[in-house]
Design a protein around this motif. Structure first.
Motif, mmCIF file in Angstrom:
data_model
loop_
_atom_site.group_PDB
_atom_site.id
_atom_site.type_symbol
_atom_site.label_atom_id
_atom_site.label_comp_id
_atom_site.label_asym_id
_atom_site.label_seq_id
_atom_site.Cartn_x
_atom_site.Cartn_y
_atom_site.Cartn_z
ATOM 1 N N THR A 8 -18.641 -4.329 -43.012
ATOM 2 C CA THR A 8 -18.551 -2.901 -43.342
ATOM 3 C C THR A 8 -19.788 -2.439 -44.112
ATOM 4 O OG1 THR A 8 -16.150 -3.113 -43.449
ATOM 5 C CG2 THR A 8 -17.121 -1.143 -44.425
ATOM 6 N N VAL A 9 -20.205 -3.225 -45.103
ATOM 7 C CA VAL A 9 -21.397 -2.869 -45.880
ATOM 8 C C VAL A 9 -22.617 -2.828 -44.973
ATOM 9 C CG1 VAL A 9 -22.956 -3.687 -47.686
ATOM 10 C CG2 VAL A 9 -20.497 -3.682 -48.082
ATOM 11 N N THR A 10 -22.742 -3.797 -44.090
ATOM 12 C CA THR A 10 -23.878 -3.835 -43.169
ATOM 13 C C THR A 10 -23.895 -2.614 -42.253
ATOM 14 O OG1 THR A 10 -23.820 -6.246 -43.199
ATOM 15 C CG2 THR A 10 -25.009 -5.210 -41.392
ATOM 16 N N VAL A 11 -22.749 -2.263 -41.713
ATOM 17 C CA VAL A 11 -22.681 -1.107 -40.807
ATOM 18 C C VAL A 11 -23.069 0.172 -41.550
ATOM 19 C CG1 VAL A 11 -21.070 0.347 -39.506
ATOM 20 C CG2 VAL A 11 -21.041 -2.117 -39.191
ATOM 21 N N PHE A 12 -22.525 0.360 -42.746
ATOM 22 C CA PHE A 12 -22.863 1.578 -43.492
ATOM 23 C C PHE A 12 -24.339 1.609 -43.874
ATOM 24 C CE2 PHE A 12 -18.277 2.317 -44.309
ATOM 25 C CZ PHE A 12 -18.250 3.649 -43.931
ATOM 26 N N LEU A 13 -24.927 0.467 -44.231
ATOM 27 C CA LEU A 13 -26.347 0.446 -44.585
ATOM 28 C C LEU A 13 -27.234 0.715 -43.373
ATOM 29 C CD1 LEU A 13 -26.536 -2.475 -47.163
ATOM 30 C CD2 LEU A 13 -26.728 -0.019 -47.588
ATOM 31 N N VAL A 14 -26.871 0.177 -42.212
ATOM 32 C CA VAL A 14 -27.663 0.442 -41.003
ATOM 33 C C VAL A 14 -27.564 1.922 -40.622
ATOM 34 C CG1 VAL A 14 -27.817 -0.030 -38.522
ATOM 35 C CG2 VAL A 14 -27.601 -1.918 -40.146
ATOM 36 N N ILE A 15 -26.360 2.464 -40.657
ATOM 37 C CA ILE A 15 -26.186 3.891 -40.349
ATOM 38 C C ILE A 15 -26.966 4.746 -41.339
ATOM 39 C CG2 ILE A 15 -24.485 5.763 -40.328
ATOM 40 C CD1 ILE A 15 -22.497 3.756 -39.122
ATOM 41 N N ALA A 16 -26.902 4.383 -42.625
ATOM 42 C CA ALA A 16 -27.639 5.129 -43.648
ATOM 43 C C ALA A 16 -29.140 5.057 -43.400
ATOM 44 C CB ALA A 16 -27.305 4.581 -45.034
ATOM 45 N N GLY A 17 -29.628 3.890 -43.002
ATOM 46 C CA GLY A 17 -31.053 3.744 -42.705
ATOM 47 C C GLY A 17 -31.484 4.595 -41.530
ATOM 48 N N VAL A 18 -30.658 4.644 -40.495
ATOM 49 C CA VAL A 18 -30.986 5.466 -39.321
ATOM 50 C C VAL A 18 -31.016 6.948 -39.709
ATOM 51 C CG1 VAL A 18 -30.131 6.233 -37.069
ATOM 52 C CG2 VAL A 18 -30.170 3.802 -37.624
ATOM 53 N N PHE A 19 -29.998 7.396 -40.443
ATOM 54 C CA PHE A 19 -29.986 8.797 -40.863
ATOM 55 C C PHE A 19 -31.167 9.115 -41.778
ATOM 56 C CE2 PHE A 19 -25.409 9.136 -39.692
ATOM 57 C CZ PHE A 19 -25.525 10.268 -38.915
#
Length: 141
Positions: A8-19
């Motif tokens: 979950t942390v990884t997914v949110f960090l990747v999404i945050a990086g893309v945004f």
């Protein structure tokens, strides 16, 4: 830390990086200030929100308690970013546009930023700057 939390942390960090990347790229590449305004207020806000949610999940998984700090920062960010964008857009309108330049606001209503007499008081009340005289043409010798 359990696998579900790491994922979950990884997914949110990747999404945050893309945004965050999309918002920064839009800030640089979009052509005018009104277009550039959307990039940091929309995409980057979601990017920072993703980092804060990832932080909340991480601290919940490691300590077993919900951290209210990240939640408060997320709510503050989501409430203040649109207001800041509105103020920046209004400044742009008042400094660069006249009511005649704007599209019609519809029947029986006008633009909220402009009064019947013109824009907000003080914005265009300055006396016009005198134009500099043209340089004298050089005389041939």
């Amino acid at each position: 830390m359990p696998f579900w939390a790491e994922l979950t942390v990884t997914v949110f960090l990747v999404i945050a990086g893309v945004f965050g990347f999309v918002g920064s790229y839009g800030l640089i590449k979009l052509p005018d200030p009104m277009s550039r305004l959307h990039a940091p207020t929309k995409a980057t806000t979601l990017g920072v929100g993703g980092v804060l949610i990832a932080s909340m999940v991480y601290f919940y998984a490691t300590t077993g308690r919900i951290s209210a700090h990240e939640l408060m920062v997320t709510l503050f960010l989501l409430l203040t970013a649109p207001i800041t964008a509105l103020f920046i857009a209004k400044v742009h309108l008042h400094l660069r546009k006249t009511p005649k330049d704007l599209p019609s606001a519809g029947e029986g209503s006008g633009w909220a930023s402009y009064t019947a007499a013109g824009p907000a008081r003080g914005v265009r009340d300055f006396p016009p700057q005198p134009e500099e005289p043209a340089p004298a043409p050089a005389t041939p010798r």
